[in-house]
Scaffold this active site. Structure first.
Site, PDB file in Angstrom:
ATOM      1  N   ASN A 186       6.747  -2.637  10.162  1.00  0.00           N
ATOM      2  CA  ASN A 186       5.655  -1.963  11.718  1.00  0.00           C
ATOM      3  C   ASN A 186       5.656  -2.603  12.302  1.00  0.00           C
ATOM      4  OD1 ASN A 186       4.970   0.066  13.178  1.00  0.00           O
ATOM      5  ND2 ASN A 186       4.326   1.453  12.172  1.00  0.00           N
TER       6      ASN A 186
ATOM      7  N   HIS B 250      10.954   3.037  17.718  1.00  0.00           N
ATOM      8  CA  HIS B 250       9.976   2.383  17.139  1.00  0.00           C
ATOM      9  C   HIS B 250      10.537   2.453  15.499  1.00  0.00           C
ATOM     10  CE1 HIS B 250       6.299   1.485  15.453  1.00  0.00           C
ATOM     11  NE2 HIS B 250       5.809   2.964  15.372  1.00  0.00           N
TER      12      HIS B 250
ATOM     13  N   CYS C 290       1.257   2.467  18.371  1.00  0.00           N
ATOM     14  CA  CYS C 290       3.033   2.474  18.454  1.00  0.00           C
ATOM     15  C   CYS C 290       3.151   2.631  19.757  1.00  0.00           C
ATOM     16  CB  CYS C 290       3.446   2.955  17.156  1.00  0.00           C
ATOM     17  SG  CYS C 290       2.774   2.319  16.379  1.00  0.00           S
TER      18      CYS C 290
HETATM   19  N1  ACO Z   1       3.039   1.431  -3.593  1.00  0.00           N
HETATM   20  C1  ACO Z   1       3.222   2.292  -4.482  1.00  0.00           C
HETATM   21  N2  ACO Z   1       2.788   3.613  -4.471  1.00  0.00           N
HETATM   22  C2  ACO Z   1       2.725   4.061  -2.895  1.00  0.00           C
HETATM   23  C3  ACO Z   1       2.089   2.946  -2.156  1.00  0.00           C
HETATM   24  C4  ACO Z   1       2.244   2.142  -1.901  1.00  0.00           C
HETATM   25  N3  ACO Z   1       2.806   0.422  -1.576  1.00  0.00           N
HETATM   26  N4  ACO Z   1       1.569   3.888  -1.348  1.00  0.00           N
HETATM   27  C5  ACO Z   1       1.623   5.391  -1.729  1.00  0.00           C
HETATM   28  N5  ACO Z   1       2.120   5.099  -3.225  1.00  0.00           N
HETATM   29  C6  ACO Z   1       1.779   6.631  -3.696  1.00  0.00           C
HETATM   30  C7  ACO Z   1       1.232   7.553  -2.959  1.00  0.00           C
HETATM   31  O1  ACO Z   1      -0.044   7.274  -3.713  1.00  0.00           O
HETATM   32  C8  ACO Z   1       1.601   8.607  -3.974  1.00  0.00           C
HETATM   33  O2  ACO Z   1       0.849   8.849  -5.255  1.00  0.00           O
HETATM   34  P1  ACO Z   1       0.992  10.848  -5.687  1.00  0.00           P
HETATM   35  O3  ACO Z   1       1.844  11.197  -5.835  1.00  0.00           O
HETATM   36  O4  ACO Z   1       0.615   9.899  -7.306  1.00  0.00           O
HETATM   37  O5  ACO Z   1      -0.170  11.336  -4.877  1.00  0.00           O
HETATM   38  C9  ACO Z   1       2.736   8.742  -3.399  1.00  0.00           C
HETATM   39  O6  ACO Z   1       2.954   7.294  -4.012  1.00  0.00           O
HETATM   40  C10 ACO Z   1       3.689   9.305  -2.619  1.00  0.00           C
HETATM   41  O7  ACO Z   1       2.923   8.637  -1.319  1.00  0.00           O
HETATM   42  P2  ACO Z   1       3.601   9.494   0.262  1.00  0.00           P
HETATM   43  O8  ACO Z   1       1.933   8.952   1.284  1.00  0.00           O
HETATM   44  O9  ACO Z   1       3.525  10.891   0.164  1.00  0.00           O
HETATM   45  O10 ACO Z   1       3.957   8.728   0.388  1.00  0.00           O
HETATM   46  P3  ACO Z   1       5.984   8.822   1.836  1.00  0.00           P
HETATM   47  O11 ACO Z   1       6.436   8.973   1.206  1.00  0.00           O
HETATM   48  O12 ACO Z   1       5.189  10.258   2.966  1.00  0.00           O
HETATM   49  O13 ACO Z   1       5.299   7.169   2.479  1.00  0.00           O
HETATM   50  C11 ACO Z   1       5.273   6.414   4.177  1.00  0.00           C
HETATM   51  C12 ACO Z   1       4.618   6.524   2.984  1.00  0.00           C
HETATM   52  C13 ACO Z   1       5.763   5.244   4.126  1.00  0.00           C
HETATM   53  C14 ACO Z   1       3.501   5.324   4.358  1.00  0.00           C
HETATM   54  C15 ACO Z   1       4.998   7.085   5.152  1.00  0.00           C
HETATM   55  O14 ACO Z   1       4.264   8.431   4.676  1.00  0.00           O
HETATM   56  C16 ACO Z   1       5.431   6.533   6.589  1.00  0.00           C
HETATM   57  O15 ACO Z   1       5.823   5.996   6.964  1.00  0.00           O
HETATM   58  N6  ACO Z   1       4.765   8.276   7.543  1.00  0.00           N
HETATM   59  C17 ACO Z   1       4.501   7.048   8.861  1.00  0.00           C
HETATM   60  C18 ACO Z   1       4.067   6.340   9.536  1.00  0.00           C
HETATM   61  C19 ACO Z   1       3.939   6.733  11.171  1.00  0.00           C
HETATM   62  O16 ACO Z   1       5.225   7.006  11.800  1.00  0.00           O
HETATM   63  N7  ACO Z   1       3.065   5.943  11.546  1.00  0.00           N
HETATM   64  C20 ACO Z   1       2.828   5.968  13.035  1.00  0.00           C
HETATM   65  C21 ACO Z   1       3.537   4.916  13.961  1.00  0.00           C
HETATM   66  S1  ACO Z   1       1.763   3.627  13.000  1.00  0.00           S
HETATM   67  C22 ACO Z   1       0.673   3.713  14.389  1.00  0.00           C
HETATM   68  O17 ACO Z   1       0.636   3.992  15.791  1.00  0.00           O
HETATM   69  C23 ACO Z   1      -0.434   2.419  14.042  1.00  0.00           C
END
Ligand code: ACO
Length: 292
Positions: free
Chosen positions: A249, A219, A88
């Site tokens: 994204n 980004h 990214c």
């Molecule tokens: N729908 C419903 N529930 C979900 C989903 C979904 N799609 N995905 C995960 N959950 C659940 C998980 O299982 C977890 O459940 P639990 O509490 O029972 O274990 C809960 O939701 C919380 O999960 P987290 O992973 O902690 O959720 P978070 O608030 O961190 O959001 C996300 C996830 C959106 C992916 C976030 O962490 C994020 O944006 N991370 C950074 C992404 C990023 O910047 N990437 C870099 C660039 S990408 C690249 O380089 C290719």
């Protein structure tokens, strides 16, 4: 496709819509389309371009590179053409390389394309990734100028956290399954900290403060990450270009797509000071402080 809800996706990410490439589209065909529009906007001909850099990690071919394919599709002959793989953060890395090529006198007009189709890299049954990634391409052209252009750049990598965000290619020796893997919450925490440091360092390098900024062009991975960076800079969200809600994204395409949206919508004007930033797998991150 997976157990999720619009409410969860909106609340946790800010994404409402995404664009998915048609089966026959590739990083190169999408990139060429974006490049054509950049050439039109710059009133340049394809033959004016002497370097083509494509930031991508989803090229259909390892070689010819997407950059070579883009050059072929546009009829650009004899230009240097190569891909940059920094997930990214690819566009920021490509920008750094383009800037150096211009400064050294090796290039005069560099076409930088960010193009990715990471929707194809996500396991359709994995709700932690399939809801996030959209396909897209954006392009810009860099040339030397006395009145506008790059004020400061920064690019860096943490090679010890690669396992938190990876895209294995088993055919080339990776041992994992061939899907994009992301430990989302760990990546999230790291991205917020790194981006806060990155924007501060870039402004310092440019001998500017956040008060000098007209727009942040970030980004587009997560609205909460974007908002945290804006808060760090004491910027109002009206000074932040957000496309995530419509595009998801789009990896290396997200910064040039946001730049395009900001310019074509008339919000970003000539002379405005912009801070471009990105963070991605590797980990990699980069920024450009620019007078448009
Ligand atoms: N729908 C419903 N529930 C979900 C989903 C979904 N799609 N995905 C995960 N959950 C659940 C998980 O299982 C977890 O459940 P639990 O509490 O029972 O274990 C809960 O939701 C919380 O999960 P987290 O992973 O902690 O959720 P978070 O608030 O961190 O959001 C996300 C996830 C959106 C992916 C976030 O962490 C994020 O944006 N991370 C950074 C992404 C990023 O910047 N990437 C870099 C660039 S990408 C690249 O380089 C290719």
């Amino acid at each position: 496709m997976v157990e999720t809800s619009d409410e969860w996706i909106t609340e946790r990410t800010g994404i409402k819509e995404r664009r998915i490439a048609a089966p026959e589209e590739t990083a190169a065909t999408m990139g060429a389309q974006a490049a054509k529009q950049a050439l039109e906007a710059a009133s340049l001909q394809a033959t004016d371009i002497d370097t083509v850099i494509c930031a991508t990690t989803s090229s259909a071919y390892a070689f010819p590179s997407s950059a070579c394919e883009i050059a072929r599709l546009l009829g650009i002959e004899r230009a240097m053409a190569f891909d940059v793989a920094a997930a990214c953060a690819g566009f920021s890395y490509a920008y750094s390389v383009a800037h150096s090529l211009i400064l050294s006198g090796q290039s005069s007009k560099v076409l930088i394309v960010g193009s990715d189709l990471l929707s194809r890299a996500c396991d359709p049954t994995d709700r932690t990734t399939i809801i996030l990634f959209g396909d897209g391409a954006g392009a810009c052209i860099l040339g030397a100028s006395d009145t506008q252009g790059t004020i400061a750049l920064h690019a860096s990598a943490d090679p010890f956290s690669g396992d938190l965000l990876s895209l294995p290619i088993p055919q080339r020796g990776a041992i994992e399954t061939p899907w994009l893997y992301m430990k989302g919450n760990e990546v999230f925490k790291r991205a917020v900290v790194v981006l806060a440091e990155l924007v501060t360092k870039t402004l310092e390098k440019g001998q500017m403060t956040a008060a000098d900024l007209d727009y942040l062009v970030p980004h587009q991975a997560n609205l909460r990450i974007i908002a945290a960076t804006a808060r760090k800079l004491h910027l109002d969200m009206a000074q932040v270009i957000v496309t995530l809600d419509k595009q998801g994204n789009t990896s290396a395409a997200s910064v040039p797509l946001a730049l395009d949206e900001g310019i074509r919508s008339g919000r970003i004007k000539r002379g405005d000071v912009l801070l471009l930033e990105s963070f991605g797998g590797g980990f990699t991150w980069g920024s450009a402080l620019v007078r448009y």
